[in-house]
Design an enzyme around this catalytic site. Structure first.
Site, mmCIF file in Angstrom:
data_model
loop_
_atom_site.group_PDB
_atom_site.id
_atom_site.type_symbol
_atom_site.label_atom_id
_atom_site.label_comp_id
_atom_site.label_asym_id
_atom_site.label_seq_id
_atom_site.Cartn_x
_atom_site.Cartn_y
_atom_site.Cartn_z
ATOM 1 N N ARG A 53 1.030 -1.195 -0.035
ATOM 2 C CA ARG A 53 0.388 -0.236 0.227
ATOM 3 C C ARG A 53 0.658 1.262 0.048
ATOM 4 N NH1 ARG A 53 -2.289 2.080 4.123
ATOM 5 N NH2 ARG A 53 -2.461 -0.171 5.421
ATOM 6 N N TYR A 106 -10.452 22.412 -13.909
ATOM 7 C CA TYR A 106 -11.172 20.661 -14.119
ATOM 8 C C TYR A 106 -12.478 20.927 -13.394
ATOM 9 C CZ TYR A 106 -11.965 15.677 -14.291
ATOM 10 O OH TYR A 106 -13.414 14.847 -14.374
ATOM 11 N N ASP A 179 -1.979 22.481 -12.179
ATOM 12 C CA ASP A 179 -2.514 21.138 -12.089
ATOM 13 C C ASP A 179 -2.134 21.738 -13.801
ATOM 14 O OD1 ASP A 179 -3.938 19.338 -13.990
ATOM 15 O OD2 ASP A 179 -5.895 19.911 -13.153
ATOM 16 N N LYS A 204 -4.111 11.278 -19.353
ATOM 17 C CA LYS A 204 -4.224 11.707 -19.699
ATOM 18 C C LYS A 204 -3.202 11.480 -20.964
ATOM 19 C CE LYS A 204 -8.191 13.240 -18.059
ATOM 20 N NZ LYS A 204 -9.272 12.863 -18.396
HETATM 21 N N1 PLP Z 1 -7.638 18.250 -14.273
HETATM 22 C C1 PLP Z 1 -7.702 17.893 -15.829
HETATM 23 C C2 PLP Z 1 -7.832 19.128 -16.260
HETATM 24 C C3 PLP Z 1 -9.035 16.894 -16.378
HETATM 25 O O1 PLP Z 1 -8.817 16.962 -17.373
HETATM 26 C C4 PLP Z 1 -8.806 15.724 -15.102
HETATM 27 C C5 PLP Z 1 -9.860 14.380 -16.185
HETATM 28 O O2 PLP Z 1 -10.900 15.199 -17.036
HETATM 29 C C6 PLP Z 1 -8.043 15.671 -14.197
HETATM 30 C C7 PLP Z 1 -7.570 16.356 -13.473
HETATM 31 C C8 PLP Z 1 -8.717 14.336 -13.398
HETATM 32 O O3 PLP Z 1 -8.354 13.190 -13.487
HETATM 33 P P1 PLP Z 1 -8.965 11.763 -13.617
HETATM 34 O O4 PLP Z 1 -9.721 11.753 -14.120
HETATM 35 O O5 PLP Z 1 -8.134 10.973 -13.632
HETATM 36 O O6 PLP Z 1 -9.656 11.317 -11.982
#
Ligand code: PLP
Length: 385
Positions: A53, A106, A179, A204
């Protein structure tokens, strides 16, 4: 003897840092699936592994590549999703701490902040982080503990000045987290611009093949905040699985090639779509008329990324009808994969979205850009009768 110059990130990623498996000399490391490890006779754990873990060798391998890509002094931590990585940063704060985050970001993370984050006692201010004046006005020295930015920001692709935001955050006694999913380390390395933490939905473009859900954090400094993130991942059991980590490492070996091709295609598409009779606007930081273009030119390298949006003439119905007509683009959510995706974004974000109703979000993949243009052109024309 002449010294070898330091190898580029592209070369290091292509070989996943060049690990060779010691037993067979295999050029690909095995997937470590063991959940528990033998203790030495003197009671020590000299291998460094105790239990599955907190840690795993396949995870460490992928983390090493991400840390290299981001110039992360503290290293990287992999999580079971981008959301698990992002929310862990907010969980590292205390009830009553003030947080500044973008109005456009997001959407699922914004929702989480306003519901679960608020429930955990976080005092959240949403602000247009692309304006440093607005950001400066929003931070409360001594009370703000985290500034969160996303650049380019989903789905309008506004650009935030990372170095400027870092200076404001640090002056107020806060950390800056970025991010960087849509920039990717190919275009921006936030830690070198002063950010403390960089977050990726590795789901992504880092993985790039739409077959892994994963999240990553990389840290500039191995300080108390970073150690809290290590503890939170361990205690929350949020580590990525080894099979997913193996796939992620495999994806990252071609990251630079994919990112370069996808950014070049995105730029070509943005330019051509600007002249399209059924497109009211193209949102892409690579275009000179984008409000963040000058900043993007300074802050981003190797182009402007794989994401753009178009606003379709004729409103929401015409946008949805366009998405319905494509044959090569895939009508699906998500981004960063080798296959190009098209999405009517307001439909998924719901009624309080800042996203215009006529907006289609485009994630540009690895298909031939002329095919992508021809398919979208045909769909726009069909939707407009
Ligand atoms: N940040 C961005 C810019 C995203 O586009 C996404 C998902 O689309 C996330 C965070 C969250 O990622 P996850 O879907 O892997 O949880």
């Amino acid at each position: 003897m002449t010294e070898t110059p330091p190898f580029s990130k592209r070369s290091l990623a292509a070989q996943a840092l060049g690990h060779v498996e010691p037993v067979t000399k295999g050029v690909v490391a095995p997937i470590h699936v063991a959940t528990t490890f033998v203790r030495d006779e003197d009671n020590a754990y000299r291998s460094g592994y105790v239990y599955g873990r907190p840690d795993n060798a396949t995870i460490r391998e992928a983390e090493g590549v991400i840390a290299m890509l981001e110039d992360a002094g503290a290293g990287a931590l992999l999580f079971a999703s981008g959301m698990a990585a992002a929310t862990s940063v907010f969980r590292a704060l205390d009830p009553g701490d003030h947080v500044v985050a973008p109005k456009v970001m997001y959407w699922a993370l914004r929702q989480w902040l306003l519901t679960e984050g608020a429930r955990a006692g976080l005092d959240v201010t949403l602000v247009e982080t692309e304006s440093l004046e607005a950001l400066r006005a929003a931070v409360r020295p001594g009370r703000t503990k985290l500034v969160w930015v996303e650049t380019p920001a989903n789905p309008l692709w506004s650009i935030t000045d990372i170095a400027g935001a870092a200076a404001i955050a640090h002056e107020a006694g806060a950390k800056l987290a970025v991010d960087s999913t849509c920039a990717s380390p190919y275009h921006t390395r936030p830690l070198t611009l002063g950010a403390d933490i960089v977050m990726h939905a590795a789901t992504k473009i880092l993985n790039g093949h739409s077959d892994v859900v994963a999240g990553a954090l990389a840290g500039r400094e191995d300080d108390a905040f970073w150690q809290r993130l290590v503890t939170i991942r361990k205690g929350g059991g949020a580590i990525l699985g080894p099979f997913e980590a193996y796939l992620l490492t495999r994806g990252m070996r071609t990251f630079h090639l994919r990112a370069a091709a996808q950014a070049a295609s995105a730029m070509a598409l943005a330019e051509r779509l600007q002249a399209h009779p059924h497109v009211a606007a193209v949102l892409y930081p690579g275009l000179p008329d984008h409000p963040g273009h000058d900043l993007a030119r300074r802050q981003m390298e190797n182009g402007f990324g794989y994401m753009l949006s178009i606003r379709v003439r004729g409103g929401e119905a015409a946008a949805i009808a366009t998405a319905a007509q494509v044959r090569l683009w895939t009508r699906a959510t998500s981004l960063g994969g080798v296959e190009s995706l098209i999405e009517h974004r307001a439909s998924i974000e719901g009624p309080d979205t800042p996203c215009p109703a006529n907006l289609l979000r485009l994630s540009v993949g690895c298909e031939a850009p002329e095919d992508l243009h021809a398919d979208l052109d045909a769909a726009l024309r069909a939707a407009h009768g």
